[in-house]
Structures are given as C-alpha cells and as structure tokens.
Design an enzyme around this catalytic site. Sequence first.
Site, PDB file in Angstrom:
ATOM      1  N   HIS A   1      39.250 -19.731 -59.938  1.00 48.16           N
ATOM      2  CA  HIS A   1      37.998 -20.231 -60.529  1.00 48.16           C
ATOM      3  C   HIS A   1      36.791 -20.071 -59.593  1.00 48.16           C
ATOM      4  O   HIS A   1      35.794 -19.452 -59.977  1.00 48.16           O
ATOM      5  CB  HIS A   1      38.177 -21.678 -60.990  1.00 48.16           C
ATOM      6  CG  HIS A   1      36.901 -22.376 -61.291  1.00 48.16           C
ATOM      7  ND1 HIS A   1      36.095 -22.023 -62.361  1.00 48.16           N
ATOM      8  CD2 HIS A   1      36.242 -23.375 -60.656  1.00 48.16           C
ATOM      9  CE1 HIS A   1      35.017 -22.787 -62.362  1.00 48.16           C
ATOM     10  NE2 HIS A   1      35.084 -23.616 -61.340  1.00 48.16           N
TER      11      HIS A   1
ATOM     12  N   HIS B   1      32.424 -24.417 -54.016  1.00 46.12           N
ATOM     13  CA  HIS B   1      31.738 -25.422 -54.836  1.00 46.12           C
ATOM     14  C   HIS B   1      32.605 -26.566 -55.344  1.00 46.12           C
ATOM     15  O   HIS B   1      32.097 -27.649 -55.604  1.00 46.12           O
ATOM     16  CB  HIS B   1      30.971 -24.750 -55.995  1.00 46.12           C
ATOM     17  CG  HIS B   1      31.807 -24.444 -57.202  1.00 46.12           C
ATOM     18  ND1 HIS B   1      32.460 -23.263 -57.375  1.00 46.12           N
ATOM     19  CD2 HIS B   1      32.096 -25.173 -58.307  1.00 46.12           C
ATOM     20  CE1 HIS B   1      33.115 -23.269 -58.528  1.00 46.12           C
ATOM     21  NE2 HIS B   1      32.910 -24.424 -59.113  1.00 46.12           N
TER      22      HIS B   1
ATOM     23  N   GLU C   1      34.900 -32.120 -54.245  1.00 45.47           N
ATOM     24  CA  GLU C   1      35.265 -32.978 -55.353  1.00 45.47           C
ATOM     25  C   GLU C   1      36.772 -32.994 -55.597  1.00 45.47           C
ATOM     26  O   GLU C   1      37.332 -34.022 -55.941  1.00 45.47           O
ATOM     27  CB  GLU C   1      34.536 -32.504 -56.619  1.00 45.47           C
ATOM     28  CG  GLU C   1      34.455 -33.631 -57.614  1.00 45.47           C
ATOM     29  CD  GLU C   1      33.668 -33.244 -58.843  1.00 45.47           C
ATOM     30  OE1 GLU C   1      32.869 -32.294 -58.751  1.00 45.47           O
ATOM     31  OE2 GLU C   1      33.868 -33.884 -59.874  1.00 45.47           O
ATOM     32  N   ASP C   2      37.402 -31.864 -55.448  1.00 47.15           N
ATOM     33  CA  ASP C   2      38.802 -31.758 -55.890  1.00 47.15           C
ATOM     34  C   ASP C   2      39.828 -31.673 -54.773  1.00 47.15           C
ATOM     35  O   ASP C   2      41.013 -31.548 -55.034  1.00 47.15           O
ATOM     36  CB  ASP C   2      38.972 -30.511 -56.784  1.00 47.15           C
ATOM     37  CG  ASP C   2      38.135 -30.615 -58.052  1.00 47.15           C
ATOM     38  OD1 ASP C   2      37.833 -31.749 -58.446  1.00 47.15           O
ATOM     39  OD2 ASP C   2      37.795 -29.568 -58.630  1.00 47.15           O
TER      40      ASP C   2
ATOM     41  N   ASP D   1      29.521 -21.186 -62.682  1.00 46.36           N
ATOM     42  CA  ASP D   1      30.660 -22.107 -62.808  1.00 46.36           C
ATOM     43  C   ASP D   1      30.955 -22.357 -64.289  1.00 46.36           C
ATOM     44  O   ASP D   1      32.089 -22.264 -64.750  1.00 46.36           O
ATOM     45  CB  ASP D   1      30.266 -23.414 -62.088  1.00 46.36           C
ATOM     46  CG  ASP D   1      31.292 -24.524 -62.240  1.00 46.36           C
ATOM     47  OD1 ASP D   1      32.489 -24.245 -62.112  1.00 46.36           O
ATOM     48  OD2 ASP D   1      30.876 -25.678 -62.480  1.00 46.36           O
TER      49      ASP D   1
ATOM     50  N   ASP E   1      18.425  -4.448 -84.730  1.00 48.03           N
ATOM     51  CA  ASP E   1      18.818  -4.350 -83.318  1.00 48.03           C
ATOM     52  C   ASP E   1      20.252  -4.816 -83.081  1.00 48.03           C
ATOM     53  O   ASP E   1      20.606  -5.253 -81.998  1.00 48.03           O
ATOM     54  CB  ASP E   1      17.837  -5.123 -82.423  1.00 48.03           C
ATOM     55  CG  ASP E   1      17.808  -6.600 -82.739  1.00 48.03           C
ATOM     56  OD1 ASP E   1      18.321  -6.996 -83.807  1.00 48.03           O
ATOM     57  OD2 ASP E   1      17.261  -7.365 -81.923  1.00 48.03           O
TER      58      ASP E   1
HETATM   59 MN    MN Z   1      33.848 -25.422 -60.852  1.00 46.64          MN
END
Ligand code: MN
Length: 505
Positions: free
Chosen positions: A61, A85, A89-90, A151, A272
């Site tokens: 990811h 990133h 947090e994880d 993200d 278009d």
């Molecule tokens: Mn993420």
Amino acid sequence: MTAKNMLSAPQLQDYLYNELRDIVKKHHPKADLSMLDLAYEFALLAHENQKRLSGEPYIIHPLKTAMTLAQMKLGVPIIIAAILHDVPEDTSKTLNEISKEFGPDIASMVSGVTKLGAIKYRGMERYIENLRKMFIAMAQDIRVVFIKFADRLHNLQTLEYLPTKKRYRIALETLEIYAPIANRLGMGEIKGQLEDLAFKYVYPKEYEWTYSAIKQLYGKKKAHLDKAIAQAKKFLAEAGITPISVHGRRKHIYSLYKKLASKDRDVEKVYDLIALRIIVKDLADCYATLGIVHKYWKPLKGRIKDYIAQPKPNGYKSLHTTVFLDDGEIIEVQIRTQEIHEEAEYGIAAHWSYDESGKKSIIPREVRWMQELVKVQKEFENKKEFLEGLESLKIDVFRSRIFVFTPKGDVIDLPEDATPIDFAYAIHSDIGDQCAGAVINEQIQPLDTPLKSGDVAHIIVNKDRKSPNADWLKFVKTRAARTKIKASLNAQSGGWIKKILKRDT
Ligand code: MN
C-alpha cells in the site's frame, strides 16, 4: 500470467520498490536515493507481518501510494513521506523515530497525513464538515494533500475488500470532498481517477447503465480513432511538425455519466467520448497543428475552444476542436504542449515537481493554492453546505486560524495562539467554567499554552468547580471565552451577594 504475477510476496515488494526507485531516478537524476532506500527498509520492518484486508503484505500500500506521486514527478522527500505515511498510526514506530531518522520536514508531512486520518466518523454531515476543515488546515503544506490523494487512490483500488458500509462511506466522501478539491487544484487526472473508482460504489445502478451504454460505442469509435491517429501523424510529418505524442484518450466514466445526465442520456451527442490528443513541443506548434487538423478535417461549428489563450477557471489549458473525420465520424481533438499536458493532469502538483527546495519557498503558488481553497469554500457555501463560521473567509483570516481536535475527533477552529481555555469554551460554557486542566497530545500542559493546528486537546473537568478563574482573562484569545468568563464571574458574584443577603435576613 505475467512474470510479475508469479513473484512471491517479498519478491513482489522488492520489484515494486525497484520500479518506484527507477521512476524517481528518471525524473530526478541527480537526487541522492540512499534516504529513499532507508525509508523502504524502515517501512518494511515497521509493517512486517501486517496484511491489508486484500491479503497483500501491508507494504504494498505505501509503495503504491508513493508510486502515484513518483509518476507525477514529485520530489524525493514527498516520496519518502509517502512510503512512511502509515507507520506512526499502524505500527510501533513513532513519529519521533521518523524525525530522528529522516528529519523534521519528512516527519511533519507524515504527521499531517496521520492527522487527516484521525478524524473519526460520527455521522456523515459532521464528518464531512470536519474533513473539510482539516483539508484547509493542511493547506499549510500542500504536499500532505498530494499524499492523501495518492493514499486514497490506492485505497479505492482495493475497496472491494472492505465491508459494504465502509466501502460506501469512503466512496461517497471521495466524490464529495476529495474529487472537488482535486478539481479545484487543476489535478484533472487524479480527479478523474478518484471519481471513476468511487462511482460504482456510490451509484451502482447508474454505473452499470453508463458502462453498458458506452461499451459498444467505445468499440466502434476506437476503430475510427486508430485510423485518425495514423492519419494525424502523417499530416504532421508532411508539415514538418514532430509531435511528442499522438494518442487517444477515453473520457472518464463518471464525468461521462454527468454529461449524459444533462444531455437526455443520448450517448451519440457526447463528442468527446474518445478524443484524439496531440502533444507538441511549443505553443507555436500547437496553433500550427490546429491549422493542419482543420485543413484535412472540417471543424464542427462553435466547437473550437482556445483554453490556452483563455484557460478554464481551474487553470486548465488546451486547444480543443471537434472535427468530421473522412468517414463522417465526429471526434474531438485536443492539442497542447508537454508542459501544459502535465499541468492538466496533475495541476498544482506539476508546478511543484519543478521545485525541489521545499514547501515554503514559492509564495505565488502557495497563494494560488489558498485562492483555490477559497473558491472551494465558496462552492460549498453556494450549496449551503459549508460552515457558517467560515463564510467570510479571507486568505489572511485563513492563515491565522488553527484547527484543534477533541479526543472524539471533532475539529474546533480557533484563532492562532488560542489556549485550552478558548478551546474549552468553544465546546461548551460548562466545560469552560469547570475547566481544571488540559491534556494536549497526551501530555498535561498549562492552561495558557498556545495550541497548534492538529493538536488533540482534552479538557479535564472538575464538576465541583463553580466559577472560572479571573486570571484566565489575562491570556484568553477569543471573544467568546472572554465574554463567557465575565458572565460566569458576574453570575457567581451575584450569587455570592445573594447568599450573604440571605444569611443576613
Ligand atoms: Mn494509507
């Protein structure tokens, strides 16, 4: 099966990383990539044994997120921040460790992304309101917004693995918030991708309808297009123009759906659907190419648009014309330079990629970003969706606002240097009156501490406390807090006098 599909997980991640590294190297040949390598190692270790709901190793990811940004030619620091990133947090690695290893600039980008993610869902309306405020707060460093877009793109690509409810919510917020902001920033390609990925989850029936309506037509048009591409190359060569690229581009399906909805759902009227795009080296070649195109193919009346001389409000530039091909087929031709092309695809991020020096260096662009946000605000205002308190927003007002979280994830906006007391009164008078302490980012802090955007503040309340402290008047920054403190003090002293009077009688 492609060779890539046969790779084991560790091989696949290394393969992706090397691909990423090559793109960065191509766009920034002089850049030192040792820090990038370090970031990959760091994130790999931090996310070790973690899996996405899709079953893929987690590291895929952040790598895909970074890849999107690398393709936009963005610089090494933002790519590093993208790789890192989700780390604070994880994983067990902290922002402090990131700062030590990679420096404060990268840590601040990662922290910005993390803060945007800290908004919790408590009802759609409130959530959207909070998210909009945070986007504005993050305007201080637009690179954070770029990372957030990349993200989100990858999250949408893997959305099918999420529970239905969450899927819908993420897709809806993409259509309501991310895509309009991307559009305002002139990031047409990103906006188109965001919308297309979200479309089928938010409006599945409409998606199916649009998809089936165009499927056949695409096939038919594609044959004409391929012929036209070959012809155009020949015409240009004869005139001595060497194009950088001549290719077809499909209209994004969500924008097609919107167009169809406004044209009685008649696909034949959308000229278009597929466009012929010619990219040339400079402006002179753009206009020369337009002349050549019209020499061989008759233009449709009223469909010649010079967005180079008169760009669209979001900055979009290109020459457009709609022509009859030899076989009578109608097709749109778009002509532009490479630079204009990148600008149309990546908007403000395209400007960014030419500047390596950092976030605060280019004032005019920063101002433009601010102006764009003001426009976003106005749009929401018109829809009567946007916050009343931010209605009269001006750039200078904007710059002096900060946005502070409650522990539950609500966002309170305050003037710069506002204190926990201002924050407490902004939530509720009682919380202000009974304020006994403040915990900011998990640390107890004095009540006159100036708050910063993105801080999470928790007010400790003492229910027995009957009145505010008169000393607070010396440092509060908001008129609301000042007025309420005075009112409470007056009421209290009134009560005290009443008590004495009662005792005396
Ligand atoms: Mn993420």
